[in-house]
Write a protein that holds these residues in place. Structure first.
Motif, PDB file in Angstrom:
ATOM      1  N   CYS A  11       0.844  -1.184   0.000  1.00  0.00           N
ATOM      2  CA  CYS A  11       0.000   0.000   0.000  1.00  0.00           C
ATOM      3  C   CYS A  11       0.887   1.244   0.000  1.00  0.00           C
ATOM      4  O   CYS A  11       1.779   1.381   0.825  1.00  0.00           O
ATOM      5  CB  CYS A  11      -0.895  -0.030   1.235  1.00  0.00           C
ATOM      6  N   CYS A  14       1.216   3.325   3.146  1.00  0.00           N
ATOM      7  CA  CYS A  14       1.386   2.500   4.338  1.00  0.00           C
ATOM      8  C   CYS A  14       2.854   2.380   4.711  1.00  0.00           C
ATOM      9  O   CYS A  14       3.703   2.197   3.844  1.00  0.00           O
ATOM     10  CB  CYS A  14       0.798   1.122   4.073  1.00  0.00           C
ATOM     11  N   HIS A  40      -8.477   0.041   0.794  1.00  0.00           N
ATOM     12  CA  HIS A  40      -9.216   0.862   1.756  1.00  0.00           C
ATOM     13  C   HIS A  40     -10.609   1.262   1.263  1.00  0.00           C
ATOM     14  O   HIS A  40     -10.911   2.444   1.137  1.00  0.00           O
ATOM     15  CB  HIS A  40      -8.407   2.125   2.113  1.00  0.00           C
ATOM     16  N   CYS A  53      -1.873   5.257   6.689  1.00  0.00           N
ATOM     17  CA  CYS A  53      -2.660   4.881   5.513  1.00  0.00           C
ATOM     18  C   CYS A  53      -4.148   4.739   5.832  1.00  0.00           C
ATOM     19  O   CYS A  53      -4.533   4.763   6.982  1.00  0.00           O
ATOM     20  CB  CYS A  53      -2.147   3.578   4.907  1.00  0.00           C
TER      21      CYS A  53
HETATM   22 ZN   LIG Z   1      -2.782   0.791   3.606  1.00  0.00          ZN
END
Ligand SMILES: [Zn+2]
Ligand SMILES: [Zn+2]
Length: 53
Positions: A11, A14, A40, A53
């Protein structure tokens, strides 16, 4: 003799670093959580401390 490889969650935003064996695999990438793996959809982060994130 365990070989544990760590990698960053796929991600983009992230910051989590996860053990490959614990990663959520999706589309050939490894994520720290289902939320990240799904992109998400609920706008909810992975919930890990220090992760934005
Ligand atoms: Zn994430
Ligand atoms: Zn995270």
């Amino acid at each position: 003799m365990a070989i544990v490889t760590h990698m960053k969650c796929a991600c983009e935003s992230c910051l989590c670093v996860i053990a490959v064996e614990d990663a959520i695999k999706k589309n050939g990438k490894s994520y720290c959580s289902e939320e990240c793996a799904e992109g998400h959809p609920q706008g909810v982060g992975c919930g890990h401390s220090g992760c934005e994130c």
